[in-house]
Design an enzyme around this catalytic site. Structure first.
Site, PDB file in Angstrom:
ATOM      1  N   LYS A  98     -64.446 -66.044 -24.756  1.00 46.60           N
ATOM      2  CA  LYS A  98     -63.050 -66.139 -24.297  1.00 46.60           C
ATOM      3  C   LYS A  98     -62.693 -65.187 -25.705  1.00 46.60           C
ATOM      4  O   LYS A  98     -63.326 -65.441 -27.217  1.00 46.60           O
ATOM      5  CB  LYS A  98     -62.954 -66.906 -24.255  1.00 46.60           C
ATOM      6  CG  LYS A  98     -61.678 -68.012 -24.068  1.00 46.60           C
ATOM      7  CD  LYS A  98     -61.548 -69.191 -23.463  1.00 46.60           C
ATOM      8  CE  LYS A  98     -59.946 -70.077 -23.041  1.00 46.60           C
ATOM      9  NZ  LYS A  98     -60.304 -71.096 -23.691  1.00 46.60           N
ATOM     10  N   SER A 131     -57.189 -72.788 -19.696  1.00 45.58           N
ATOM     11  CA  SER A 131     -56.515 -71.532 -19.975  1.00 45.58           C
ATOM     12  C   SER A 131     -57.856 -69.955 -19.502  1.00 45.58           C
ATOM     13  O   SER A 131     -57.269 -68.913 -19.965  1.00 45.58           O
ATOM     14  CB  SER A 131     -56.445 -71.596 -21.380  1.00 45.58           C
ATOM     15  OG  SER A 131     -56.904 -72.014 -22.142  1.00 45.58           O
ATOM     16  N   SER A 147     -59.441 -76.253 -20.113  1.00 46.05           N
ATOM     17  CA  SER A 147     -59.698 -74.909 -19.834  1.00 46.05           C
ATOM     18  C   SER A 147     -60.450 -74.598 -19.101  1.00 46.05           C
ATOM     19  O   SER A 147     -61.480 -73.141 -18.830  1.00 46.05           O
ATOM     20  CB  SER A 147     -59.103 -74.505 -20.975  1.00 46.05           C
ATOM     21  OG  SER A 147     -57.903 -74.491 -20.675  1.00 46.05           O
TER      22      SER A 147
END
Ligand code: GLN
Length: 503
Positions: free
Chosen positions: A79, A154, A178
């Protein structure tokens, strides 16, 4: 699509160890898959241009007889909230476009040391604020189950990369859901470890008292294997626990094999009945509970009266901490700087922040600075912290009665792109069952529980354990996963629609 992309990380690792495949082959297969489908999915913001060199190096070390970690040679997606020295780190924001970090996040350094092969950096809502990845400054990621739908957020990029077989495993971060909510909507597994269990050093901070880095995968065992690599004490993170953690992979293997559900007390929160879950989500949740009961688990109704205030408390604590953490993007020290001819340093700073931050980030900075301002601090931030304590007590009382708590991982299946983008409150409510877990600092896992019978999209079930008992989540998650996959006649993702014409 090459078959190698269909293998789990554990399966790849076994073949790498027995010499039937090389890391170069595994890495090339995933890079080819990215080239074939990522134009549609947009899981990646950056694809590494030297992944094959890293893989070749691991192969050479293996050939030379070096002792390597279990996951050595397995590709990994990262990420973009995690800083890396060899690829840009943007946290999904324009203000950090092209930013190169002078150091690696601890979890990235540990993954490299274990021989994992970074494939690239995955898309995310800007500074990890959002539940759909639509707040990324670089355009949304799409859900591999239906390209018109959101992959969650997210960390939608990491979840979609794993669900689309572009990577076997990925790293995410979870401040309010997330990792777990994207897992729920993409039919994957995601874990939010105990606060302090995994280093936050080099994870671009959103809300420091809530953020945790964790694994994303297609199976419970794969998350456990990655957690074993990234977890444990880090002197660079002052909130890191000095704890000797058991092997999470061993726990997952025990769960898949053994009789761990017999006599297990599973708490179901009475007050969550009022949340208004999509009927297909509730039905899938009840079916998973029934499957556990059939194996000897005891389902116990518990009360968590303050759970319902979690979202409200979170949206004071998070913006307050975020407004402080994001103050460092001042046009001087990091990333973007706008030219303002004849302007003062304040002019440059405010023009840069105005152009560099998106709407959701600005909304939260304004909320946070307001909540922290003199005269309001006690009424807002102070009250929210009290609610946080009450939620922690709810968990303490619950865990005096049950071993784990189960909830649906989110209220609905994947919604359509654009559906909630103009309704921040609706977007915030996606995390109603995940946020209390971050507020209490306890660990949570989301695993696929099936397809919703109203729209055929994936649904996740979340298990929550007391702090430091992450191993219990791997045991229970793997046990339920084994039963469900058996009942489905194969992994849920085998039923995902054809992507790139190759599945
Ligand atoms: N969706 C939540 C938010 O927008 C959670 C984000 C996260 O876990 N990083 O804040």
């Amino acid at each position: 699509m090459s078959d190698l992309t269909r293998l789990t990380a554990a399966e790849l690792a076994a073949r790498l160890t027995d010499g039937s495949i090389t890391s170069v082959e595994a890495t090339r297969a995933h890079l080819d898959r990215i080239a074939a489908v990522d134009g549609d999915v947009h899981a990646f913001l950056h694809v590494s241009d030297h992944a094959l060199d890293v893989a070749a190096d691991v192969d050479a070390r293996r050939a030379a007889g070096e002792q390597l970690g279990e996951l050595a040679g397995v590709p990994l997606a990262i990420k973009d909230v995690l800083v890396t020295t060899d690829m840009p780190s943007t946290s999904g924001s324009k203000i950090l476009e092209g930013f190169m970090s002078p150091y690696d996040a601890t979890v990235v350094a540990r993954a490299r040391a274990a021989g994992l092969v970074p494939l690239g950096k995955t898309n995310m809502d800007e500074f990890a604020m959002g539940s759909s990845t639509e707040h990324s400054a670089y355009g949304p990621t799409r859900n591999p189950w239906d390209l018109d739908r959101i992959p969650g957020g997210s960390g939608g990029g990491s979840a979609a990369a794993v669900a689309a077989f572009e990577a076997p495993i990925a790293l995410g971060s979870d401040t309010g859901g997330s990792i777990r909510q994207p897992a729920h909507v993409t039919g994957t597994v995601g874990v939010k470890p105990t606060y302090g269990g995994v280093s936050r050093y080099g994870s671009i901070a959103l809300a420091s008292s809530l953020d945790q880095v964790g694994p994303v995968s297609r199976t419970v065992l794969d998350s456990a294997l990655l957690h074993d690599v990234i977890g444990g004490h880090d002197p660079h993170d002052s909130t890191s626990l000095a704890e000797q953690w058991p092997s999470f992979a061993a726990a997952a293997r025990e769960g898949a094999r053994g009789d761990v559900l017999r006599g297990l007390k599973v708490g179901v929160i009475r007050e969550l009945a009022d949340v208004g879950f999509q009927p297909g989500v509730s039905a899938s949740f009840r079916a998973s509970l029934a499957a556990m009961e059939a194996q000897g688990a005891e389902i116990v109704e518990i009360s968590a009266p303050h759970f319902e205030y979690g979202v409200a408390a979170y949206y004071l604590i998070l913006p307050a901490e975020a407004s402080s953490n994001l103050a460092k993007f001042d046009s001087v020290r990091f990333g973007m700087r706008l030219d303002v001819p004849g302007g003062t340093v304040e002019d440059v700073m405010s023009a840069t922040r105005d152009a560099g931050f998106g709407d959701e980030v600005k909304r939260r900075i304004i909320l946070g600075t307001y909540a922290l301002s003199a005269g309001y601090y006690d009424a807002y931030y102070g009250s929210a912290q009290k609610v946080r304590t009450l939620i922690q007590r709810d968990f303490d009382e619950a865990f005096a009665q049950v071993d784990v708590i189960a909830t649906p991982s989110a209220p609905t299946t994947a919604f359509r792109l654009g559906e909630q983008i103009d309704d921040p409150l609706q977007m915030y409510l996606n995390d109603v069952t995940t946020i209390p877990v971050n507020l209490a600092g306890v660990p949570g896992i989301s695993i696929p529980s099936g397809l919703s019978d109203d729209d055929g999209l994936p649904v996740g079930i979340q298990f929550i354990a007391p702090a430091r008992q992450d191993a219990q989540l791997y045991r229970v998650g793997a046990a339920l996963e084994a039963i469900l996959v058996d009942g489905w006649g194969g992994p849920l993702l085998d039923r995902a629609p054809i992507l790139g014409g190759a599945r």
